[in-house]
Design a protein around this motif. Structure first.
Motif, PDB file in Angstrom:
ATOM      1  N   MET A   1       4.804  -0.554   2.584  1.00 34.48           N
ATOM      2  CA  MET A   1       3.893   0.672   1.976  1.00 34.48           C
ATOM      3  C   MET A   1       4.779   1.621   1.656  1.00 34.48           C
ATOM      4  N   GLY A   2       4.603   2.681   0.662  1.00 29.35           N
ATOM      5  CA  GLY A   2       5.447   3.573   0.253  1.00 29.35           C
ATOM      6  C   GLY A   2       4.908   4.871   0.728  1.00 29.35           C
ATOM      7  N   ILE A   3       5.585   5.741   1.539  1.00 31.41           N
ATOM      8  CA  ILE A   3       5.156   7.167   1.585  1.00 31.41           C
ATOM      9  C   ILE A   3       5.570   8.047   0.336  1.00 31.41           C
ATOM     10  N   HIS A   4       4.603   8.842   0.230  1.00 29.74           N
ATOM     11  CA  HIS A   4       4.731   9.956  -0.675  1.00 29.74           C
ATOM     12  C   HIS A   4       3.745  10.970  -0.646  1.00 29.74           C
ATOM     13  N   TRP A   5       3.818  12.248  -1.278  1.00 31.11           N
ATOM     14  CA  TRP A   5       2.991  13.490  -1.518  1.00 31.11           C
ATOM     15  C   TRP A   5       2.345  13.507  -2.799  1.00 31.11           C
ATOM     16  N   ARG A   6       3.225  13.529  -3.934  1.00 28.88           N
ATOM     17  CA  ARG A   6       2.656  14.088  -5.212  1.00 28.88           C
ATOM     18  C   ARG A   6       2.275  12.622  -6.068  1.00 28.88           C
ATOM     19  N   HIS A   7       1.723  12.886  -6.981  1.00 28.14           N
ATOM     20  CA  HIS A   7       1.367  11.541  -7.822  1.00 28.14           C
ATOM     21  C   HIS A   7       2.138  11.509  -9.301  1.00 28.14           C
ATOM     22  N   ARG A   8       1.610  12.333 -10.132  1.00 27.42           N
ATOM     23  CA  ARG A   8       2.254  11.934 -11.682  1.00 27.42           C
ATOM     24  C   ARG A   8       3.784  12.105 -11.634  1.00 27.42           C
ATOM     25  N   ILE A   9       4.558  12.737 -11.185  1.00 29.26           N
ATOM     26  CA  ILE A   9       5.835  12.908 -11.236  1.00 29.26           C
ATOM     27  C   ILE A   9       6.465  11.521 -10.263  1.00 29.26           C
TER      28      ILE A   9
ATOM     29  N   GLY B   1       0.549  -1.225   0.049  1.00 28.24           N
ATOM     30  CA  GLY B   1      -0.067   0.001  -0.027  1.00 28.24           C
ATOM     31  C   GLY B   1       0.932   1.203   0.164  1.00 28.24           C
ATOM     32  N   LEU B   2       0.118   2.287   0.372  1.00 33.20           N
ATOM     33  CA  LEU B   2       0.763   3.660   0.220  1.00 33.20           C
ATOM     34  C   LEU B   2       0.400   4.432   1.479  1.00 33.20           C
ATOM     35  N   VAL B   3       1.104   5.393   1.916  1.00 32.69           N
ATOM     36  CA  VAL B   3       1.058   6.063   3.033  1.00 32.69           C
ATOM     37  C   VAL B   3       1.054   7.568   2.414  1.00 32.69           C
ATOM     38  N   PRO B   4      -0.094   8.100   2.021  1.00 34.67           N
ATOM     39  CA  PRO B   4       0.027   9.565   1.567  1.00 34.67           C
ATOM     40  C   PRO B   4      -0.069  10.337   2.565  1.00 34.67           C
ATOM     41  N   TRP B   5       0.965  11.409   2.638  1.00 33.95           N
ATOM     42  CA  TRP B   5       1.223  12.356   4.038  1.00 33.95           C
ATOM     43  C   TRP B   5       0.388  13.443   3.944  1.00 33.95           C
ATOM     44  N   PRO B   6      -0.466  13.860   4.431  1.00 33.32           N
ATOM     45  CA  PRO B   6      -1.188  15.064   4.428  1.00 33.32           C
ATOM     46  C   PRO B   6      -0.814  16.189   5.119  1.00 33.32           C
ATOM     47  N   ASP B   7      -0.137  17.080   4.479  1.00 31.42           N
ATOM     48  CA  ASP B   7       0.281  18.439   5.105  1.00 31.42           C
ATOM     49  C   ASP B   7       0.677  19.368   4.114  1.00 31.42           C
ATOM     50  N   PHE B   8       1.442  19.280   2.979  1.00 33.05           N
ATOM     51  CA  PHE B   8       1.663  20.419   1.914  1.00 33.05           C
ATOM     52  C   PHE B   8       0.580  20.451   1.195  1.00 33.05           C
ATOM     53  N   LEU B   9       0.744  21.443   0.299  1.00 36.37           N
ATOM     54  CA  LEU B   9      -0.332  21.682  -0.750  1.00 36.37           C
ATOM     55  C   LEU B   9      -0.393  21.047  -2.293  1.00 36.37           C
ATOM     56  N   ASN B  10       0.641  19.871  -2.082  1.00 37.34           N
ATOM     57  CA  ASN B  10       0.903  19.060  -3.195  1.00 37.34           C
ATOM     58  C   ASN B  10       0.467  17.861  -2.949  1.00 37.34           C
ATOM     59  N   CYS B  11      -0.378  17.553  -2.109  1.00 39.13           N
ATOM     60  CA  CYS B  11      -0.776  16.029  -1.604  1.00 39.13           C
ATOM     61  C   CYS B  11      -2.182  15.991  -1.371  1.00 39.13           C
TER      62      CYS B  11
END
Length: 820
Positions: free
Chosen positions: A464-472, A144-154
């Protein structure tokens, strides 16, 4: 082997009688994939026993059969006869995974930003030999994924349609778990998603927007963004409507939690488990003030961070149970409750022994056993939490799952401590991207080979992979998804598959090599210096979005060797984009090229700002010595020329990035860059020079004005930041279209049709603000498995009428919604 399908051939997709949502969804996703690949016109879906098959028909059969499999997610794809293929799974979800695997094997790519199909129709099917099977089972039970919620790009700035599209992308990548961390610390570092009350008091909390004041942001109207970037936003505030439409901290909480609750319910429908959690040692300021002073924690060593309240106190237990109770009320469908080690305690633990009490974790486990025995508890944290694994392994019940991010932002490998946990379930979290490089492209495929192999070696049941952005981040996340099933996959083969949907040959082969070499050899700017210090990878932060990001005063510059190598990578990618044979190929290659190209002016702007900062330090020292004239002369002679070189580089970065912004996450990055990069480079440094000069030179002010002007040569274009891909009966979802660039917009239209129809139905899109338009998609009355759509706009530019469309080459190309 290869098998041909003629366009006129009848293709059947047959599922078992009385099959549930998963098989129906799988059937329609297979139809969608075959059609998008150009392998079949309009496949016919039906249940067994209904179809009357002709001898020349091609038949795909979907079925559930637990017998051949030990793993409930395992499946096989069997070529039974010349015109017969069966997809059999150990469970309905496994059948769905079999479909996505089959479509990938035909050349499709599934990433965080959605599906990408080859630019040209496939000529034939890739199949196992007749009587043979492709069998697959996952390397990890939890993927799975751990999308980190804080910045304006996530996911912080997501609305309902954004969450839906993200989860739809996850299930196509065969991910089955979503985990989310929520901050709740001091000095207003508290997010609305897990707000709670204690002792009659609530607390302020919000989701970050372009109008909030933390993570290095300062409140700024989007209309103040330079270089014409205001056109990328509909309102003065960019962010989730859960925050922008809230009138109080209570509404902020309610709207944010309603948004996530719906997303978690949707995830469950798609077969994705969910989890959410917080740091029990961290509490909001208002809650801290409401606690009795007898419960406050006093550290024996004030230099070592610790909890705000004594974890052994009665107040700490009451607060913890209030938080857990609110979590279960807000998100009743979650599968996992995560408790995280305090972040600052983690970083301090690299240098000192920072105690971490097991009491909150024991109390939380007991609370869940009493009130939600179906939920699993996860102990998690940054890389430092693994230093406590041995102790916690003895102190906590066996059913508590252990997890952690990799240390030093993912450059350090999965910890050896994972192999010392016996039969306990454990899920390491490598970094798909790290936040000190947040504005930069990141290719961490080789890093994930290391980490995923180590996780398997250490007996980890999940990853699981942590991330913020998606297309790049499509390449790195796409590799994680495929390598979770295919241990034989290599970076070379993966990049060849990734490049094959971005470009046509011979450019695809060249692109694959450039991307693999770039990631493996770190040819572009990144956070690791290449050195190991005190047992950890040494980090230099070039775009730390958790702070002011463009922190040129840190005392280092991008290495000259990196500046040269990334310029060469950019040159090669731009050459491929320039040679593209169609608008769609040009857009796909241009996105990658543009992201890498901005590294050259950005790196140079950092160096210029760093050198100017050094001059300002010298001038400050002279002024302290009473040499004000010398200080002024230094800035006039050496400081101002540096800024005059800096400003055009900053402008170049923004114009470069504006040209490729195409997703809501990209819009968030653009906002972040203006709030920090533009502010520091063009405003702050001018203000610093003014302290010594009194008045800035006219050439400085002329250039400042010129640098912030919109690009008069920017061609108009249109993009859809979030593309819906699934709709249920009676559901509807918004589609937004953004039209940056020069020219007056005349019309913006959403066109849709059911699969099999040649008639496109036009729906005018409504102006949402500035150059953003919106309309709604809803399932048609016709009984069709698929709905196609695209956006068309007309504008006047340079005295000419221009017709724009997205995706490029529409209506020959279009977006598709699966109707379930």
């Amino acid at each position: 082997m290869r098998a041909s399908l003629s366009p006129s051939q009848v293709v059947w997709i047959i599922r078992q009688p009385e099959s549930g949502f998963e098989q129906k969804f799988a059937s329609r996703e297979l139809a969608r994939g075959l059609r998008s690949l150009g392998l079949a016109g309009e496949p016919i879906e039906t249940a067994q026993g209904i179809a009357t098959l002709a001898s020349g028909d091609f038949v795909f059969s979907l079925s559930v059969d637990k017998g051949p499999f030990k793993n409930p997610e395992a499946y096989q794809i069997t070529h039974e006869a010349t015109q017969r293929v069966s997809l059999t799974g150990a469970s309905p979800q496994a059948v769905l995974y079999a479909v996505f695997d089959f479509i990938e094997r035909q050349g499709a790519f599934f990433g965080l930003d959605g599906e990408v199909y080859p630019l040209d129709p496939s000529k034939d099917l890739s199949l196992p030999g007749v009587g043979q099977s492709w069998r697959a089972e996952p390397r990890f039970k939890v993927r799975g994924l751990v999308p980190w919620p804080d910045f304006l790009n996530c996911v912080t700035i997501y609305n309902r349609e954004d969450w839906r599209a993200y989860l739809e992308a996850m299930v196509r990548m065969r991910f089955n778990t979503l985990g989310v961390h929520v901050y709740s610390g001091a000095e207003q570092w508290t997010e609305s998603f897990l707000s709670f009350e204690y002792a009659g008091a609530g607390h302020l909390a919000y989701t970050d927007t372009s109008a909030t004041n933390r993570w290095g942001y300062l409140p700024e109207r989007t209309s103040r963004f330079g270089m014409g970037s205001a056109d990328f936003y509909a309102d003065e505030v960019f962010g989730s409507e859960a925050t922008t439409q809230a009138r109080s901290c209570w509404e902020d909480q309610e709207l944010a939690q309603q948004l996530w609750a719906e997303a978690f319910r949707y995830a469950r429908q798609l077969g994705i488990r969910t989890g959410v959690g917080f740091e029990p040692y961290q509490i909001p300021d208002e809650i801290f003030r409401a606690t009795p002073p007898e419960a406050h924690y006093v550290s024996p060593n004030p230099k070592i961070p610790g909890p705000r309240i004594d974890p052994e106190s009665a107040a700490a237990k009451d607060i913890l149970e209030a938080r857990l109770g609110r979590l279960l009320e807000a998100y009743p469908t979650v599968d996992h409750v995560w408790l995280w080690e305090d972040e600052q305690m983690n970083w301090a633990s690299q240098k000192a022994n920072v105690p971490l009490s097991a009491t909150p974790f024991r109390q939380a486990h007991a609370f869940l056993k009493r009130h939600a025995p179906d939920k699993r508890m996860v102990l998690s944290g940054w890389g430092g939490v693994v230093r406590h694994f041995a102790y916690f392994h003895k102190a906590l019940p066996q059913d508590v799952i252990f997890s952690s991010l990799n240390d030093n932002l993912g450059w350090d490998p999965v910890s050896e401590e994972y192999q010392k946990l016996g039969n306990r379930e454990r899920w390491p979290i490598p970094w798909l991207e790290d936040d000190p490089s947040m504005w930069l492209p990141q290719l961490h495929v080789n890093r994930f080979v290391r980490d995923m192999d180590l996780a398997e070696k250490y007996g980890c049941q999940g990853l699981m992979g942590i991330h913020w952005r998606h297309r790049i981040m499509d390449a790195s996340a796409g590799f994680q998804s495929r390598y979770s099933w295919q241990k034989e996959l290599t970076p070379t083969r993966f990049f060849q598959a990734f490049a094959a949907v971005q470009a046509r040959e011979p450019r695809a082969g060249s692109l694959a090599k450039v991307l693999e070499d770039t990631g493996r050899d770190r040819l572009i700017l990144c956070s690791w210096t290449g050195r190991i210090k005190d047992g950890h990878h040494e980090i230099h932060e070039y775009t730390g979005d958790y702070d002011e990001a463009f922190e040129f005063w840190r005392g280092y510059e991008p290495p000259e060797s990196t500046k040269r190598s990334q310029a060469e990578v950019a040159r090669q990618l731009r050459g491929l984009a320039a040679a593209a044979s169609s608008a769609a190929e040009r857009e796909r290659l241009g996105y990658l090229a543009g992201f890498v190209e901005l590294l050259t002016p950005y790196s140079e702007s950092w160096s210029l700002a760093f050198r100017l900062s050094e001059k300002l330090k010298e001038a400050t020292a002279l002024r302290k010595q009473g040499k004000t004239g010398a200080a002024k002369g230094l800035i006039e002679a050496e400081g101002v020329p540096l800024w005059l070189k800096l400003a055009p580089r900053v402008r170049q970065v923004f114009l470069q990035y504006q040209g490729i912004v195409s997703t809501r996450n990209d819009q968030g990055q653009l906002a972040s860059m203006h709030n920090k990069y533009e502010r520091l480079a063009l405003y702050r440094l001018r203000a610093s020079m003014k302290e010594f000069l009194g008045e800035l030179p006219p050439e400085t002010e002329r250039l400042f004005s010129q640098a912030r002007q919109p690009d008069s040569d920017a061609a108009p274009r249109v993009f859809v930041p979030t593309r819906p891909t699934v709709l249920g009966a009676g559901d509807r979802v918004r589609v937004h279209a953004v039209l940056p660039g020069q020219g007056e917009v005349r019309t913006v239209t959403l066109l849709s049709r059911v699969a099999g129809s040649r008639e496109w139905i036009s729906s005018p899109m409504t102006l949402a603000g500035r150059r953003t338009y919106v309309a709604e998609l809803e399932p048609p009355n016709a009984a069709s498995p698929l709905l196609d759509y695209y956006v068309e706009a007309t504008c006047d530019a340079g005295g000419e009428k221009k017709v724009l469309s997205t995706p490029p080459e529409a209506p020959g190309r279009f977006y598709t919604v699966t109707l379930v």
